[in-house]
Write a protein that holds these residues in place. Sequence first.
Motif, mmCIF file in Angstrom:
data_model
loop_
_atom_site.group_PDB
_atom_site.id
_atom_site.type_symbol
_atom_site.label_atom_id
_atom_site.label_comp_id
_atom_site.label_asym_id
_atom_site.label_seq_id
_atom_site.Cartn_x
_atom_site.Cartn_y
_atom_site.Cartn_z
ATOM 1 N N LEU A 9 0.852 -1.019 0.301
ATOM 2 C CA LEU A 9 -0.049 0.237 0.007
ATOM 3 C C LEU A 9 0.369 1.530 -0.032
ATOM 4 C CD1 LEU A 9 -3.264 -1.088 2.369
ATOM 5 C CD2 LEU A 9 -3.238 -0.197 0.051
ATOM 6 N N TRP A 10 1.983 1.300 1.170
ATOM 7 C CA TRP A 10 2.412 2.750 0.866
ATOM 8 C C TRP A 10 3.574 2.649 -0.126
ATOM 9 C CZ3 TRP A 10 2.186 6.113 3.772
ATOM 10 C CH2 TRP A 10 1.429 6.466 4.897
ATOM 11 N N LEU A 11 3.763 1.445 -1.321
ATOM 12 C CA LEU A 11 4.860 1.605 -2.423
ATOM 13 C C LEU A 11 3.828 1.873 -3.265
ATOM 14 C CD1 LEU A 11 6.808 0.517 -4.064
ATOM 15 C CD2 LEU A 11 6.003 -0.809 -4.780
ATOM 16 N N GLY A 12 2.595 1.829 -3.443
ATOM 17 C CA GLY A 12 1.363 2.591 -4.428
ATOM 18 C C GLY A 12 1.051 4.117 -3.846
ATOM 19 N N VAL A 13 0.759 4.350 -2.865
ATOM 20 C CA VAL A 13 0.726 5.526 -2.535
ATOM 21 C C VAL A 13 1.627 6.552 -3.217
ATOM 22 C CG1 VAL A 13 1.055 7.151 -0.564
ATOM 23 C CG2 VAL A 13 -0.648 5.478 -0.151
ATOM 24 N N TYR A 14 3.176 6.097 -1.848
ATOM 25 C CA TYR A 14 4.813 6.898 -3.129
ATOM 26 C C TYR A 14 4.546 6.691 -4.556
ATOM 27 C CZ TYR A 14 6.610 6.279 1.041
ATOM 28 O OH TYR A 14 6.943 6.821 2.527
ATOM 29 N N GLY A 15 3.812 5.725 -5.172
ATOM 30 C CA GLY A 15 4.202 5.422 -6.636
ATOM 31 C C GLY A 15 3.052 6.879 -7.370
ATOM 32 N N VAL A 16 1.311 7.131 -7.013
ATOM 33 C CA VAL A 16 0.864 8.365 -7.345
ATOM 34 C C VAL A 16 1.378 9.481 -6.975
ATOM 35 C CG1 VAL A 16 -1.432 8.713 -6.787
ATOM 36 C CG2 VAL A 16 -0.873 6.150 -7.309
ATOM 37 N N THR A 17 2.042 9.422 -5.838
ATOM 38 C CA THR A 17 2.745 10.589 -5.408
ATOM 39 C C THR A 17 3.564 11.508 -6.434
ATOM 40 O OG1 THR A 17 2.082 10.208 -3.357
ATOM 41 C CG2 THR A 17 3.789 12.122 -3.634
ATOM 42 N N ALA A 18 4.508 10.150 -6.641
ATOM 43 C CA ALA A 18 5.615 10.684 -7.797
ATOM 44 C C ALA A 18 5.254 11.132 -9.230
ATOM 45 C CB ALA A 18 7.137 9.462 -7.535
ATOM 46 N N PHE A 19 3.511 9.879 -9.171
ATOM 47 C CA PHE A 19 2.821 10.993 -10.724
ATOM 48 C C PHE A 19 2.898 11.334 -10.798
ATOM 49 C CE2 PHE A 19 -1.069 10.044 -12.993
ATOM 50 C CZ PHE A 19 -0.165 9.963 -14.348
ATOM 51 N N LEU A 20 1.939 11.711 -9.351
ATOM 52 C CA LEU A 20 1.262 13.677 -9.185
ATOM 53 C C LEU A 20 2.369 14.369 -10.043
ATOM 54 C CD1 LEU A 20 -1.719 12.770 -7.177
ATOM 55 C CD2 LEU A 20 -1.210 13.172 -9.403
ATOM 56 N N LEU A 21 3.358 14.368 -9.336
ATOM 57 C CA LEU A 21 4.825 15.460 -9.167
ATOM 58 C C LEU A 21 5.516 15.503 -10.216
ATOM 59 C CD1 LEU A 21 6.242 14.527 -5.737
ATOM 60 C CD2 LEU A 21 4.685 16.904 -6.264
ATOM 61 N N ALA A 22 5.173 14.038 -11.155
ATOM 62 C CA ALA A 22 5.460 14.488 -12.718
ATOM 63 C C ALA A 22 5.175 15.070 -13.657
ATOM 64 C CB ALA A 22 6.325 13.199 -13.097
ATOM 65 N N GLN A 23 3.679 14.620 -12.782
ATOM 66 C CA GLN A 23 2.585 15.662 -14.317
ATOM 67 C C GLN A 23 2.446 17.050 -13.843
ATOM 68 O OE1 GLN A 23 0.558 14.238 -16.505
ATOM 69 N NE2 GLN A 23 1.518 13.015 -15.961
ATOM 70 N N LEU A 24 2.825 17.211 -12.224
ATOM 71 C CA LEU A 24 3.225 19.772 -12.384
ATOM 72 C C LEU A 24 4.394 19.578 -12.854
ATOM 73 C CD1 LEU A 24 2.353 20.995 -10.319
ATOM 74 C CD2 LEU A 24 3.333 20.663 -8.556
ATOM 75 N N ALA A 25 5.744 18.542 -12.637
ATOM 76 C CA ALA A 25 6.597 19.313 -12.975
ATOM 77 C C ALA A 25 6.723 18.767 -14.923
ATOM 78 C CB ALA A 25 7.777 17.813 -12.394
ATOM 79 N N GLU A 26 6.013 18.191 -14.934
ATOM 80 C CA GLU A 26 5.810 18.658 -17.034
ATOM 81 C C GLU A 26 5.141 19.881 -16.694
ATOM 82 O OE1 GLU A 26 3.503 16.359 -20.568
ATOM 83 O OE2 GLU A 26 3.546 15.075 -18.068
ATOM 84 N N VAL A 27 4.059 20.140 -16.566
ATOM 85 C CA VAL A 27 3.212 21.418 -16.629
ATOM 86 C C VAL A 27 4.099 22.479 -15.844
ATOM 87 C CG1 VAL A 27 1.532 22.481 -15.459
ATOM 88 C CG2 VAL A 27 1.075 20.345 -15.807
ATOM 89 N N LEU A 28 4.524 22.509 -15.015
ATOM 90 C CA LEU A 28 5.379 23.576 -14.784
ATOM 91 C C LEU A 28 6.699 24.252 -16.452
ATOM 92 C CD1 LEU A 28 6.425 23.277 -10.631
ATOM 93 C CD2 LEU A 28 4.851 25.623 -11.974
ATOM 94 N N ILE A 29 7.296 23.254 -16.554
ATOM 95 C CA ILE A 29 7.968 23.475 -17.464
ATOM 96 C C ILE A 29 7.875 23.811 -19.092
ATOM 97 C CG2 ILE A 29 9.824 21.872 -19.229
ATOM 98 C CD1 ILE A 29 9.947 20.225 -16.590
ATOM 99 N N ARG A 30 5.921 22.757 -18.961
ATOM 100 C CA ARG A 30 5.317 23.628 -20.652
ATOM 101 C C ARG A 30 5.148 25.426 -20.217
ATOM 102 N NH1 ARG A 30 2.611 19.220 -23.461
ATOM 103 N NH2 ARG A 30 4.069 17.998 -22.728
ATOM 104 N N THR A 31 4.785 25.828 -18.815
ATOM 105 C CA THR A 31 4.577 26.628 -18.889
ATOM 106 C C THR A 31 5.745 28.126 -18.658
ATOM 107 O OG1 THR A 31 4.183 26.618 -16.589
ATOM 108 C CG2 THR A 31 2.160 25.735 -18.072
ATOM 109 N N ALA A 32 6.906 27.119 -18.228
ATOM 110 C CA ALA A 32 8.354 28.134 -18.134
ATOM 111 C C ALA A 32 8.393 28.423 -19.416
ATOM 112 C CB ALA A 32 8.615 27.482 -17.713
ATOM 113 N N MET A 33 8.604 27.672 -20.705
ATOM 114 C CA MET A 33 8.898 27.077 -21.790
ATOM 115 C C MET A 33 7.981 28.123 -22.764
ATOM 116 S SD MET A 33 10.187 23.904 -21.995
ATOM 117 C CE MET A 33 12.163 24.143 -23.182
ATOM 118 N N GLY A 34 7.165 28.230 -22.933
ATOM 119 C CA GLY A 34 5.784 28.993 -23.304
ATOM 120 C C GLY A 34 5.042 29.462 -23.220
#
Length: 81
Positions: free
Chosen positions: A56-81
């Motif tokens: 369960l903790w592995l799943g929680v960390y996986g979802v958190t990592a996915f959401l942080l990666a999506q957030l980072a992608e959004v921040l990079i796209r807004t900073a570049m575009g």
Amino acid sequence: MSGARRESGSRFLFDSFDAAHARIEANERVMQERWTALEFRLGQIDAALERLERRLWLGVYGVTAFLLAQLAEVLIRTAMG
């Protein structure tokens, strides 16, 4: 005559047998075996719960990592575009 008879016969014919005491000892042995089996099963359940908790903790960390990666992608796209 009774002395010769005692030596040749079964000891159970002459010795008293306490059935209640034997029954209590048998019940105590059965209860000890049941207790041992219960402790073994509880150990297995405890180990299974620990494995489930890790998954369960592995799943929680996986979802958190996915959401942080999506957030980072959004921040990079807004900073570049």
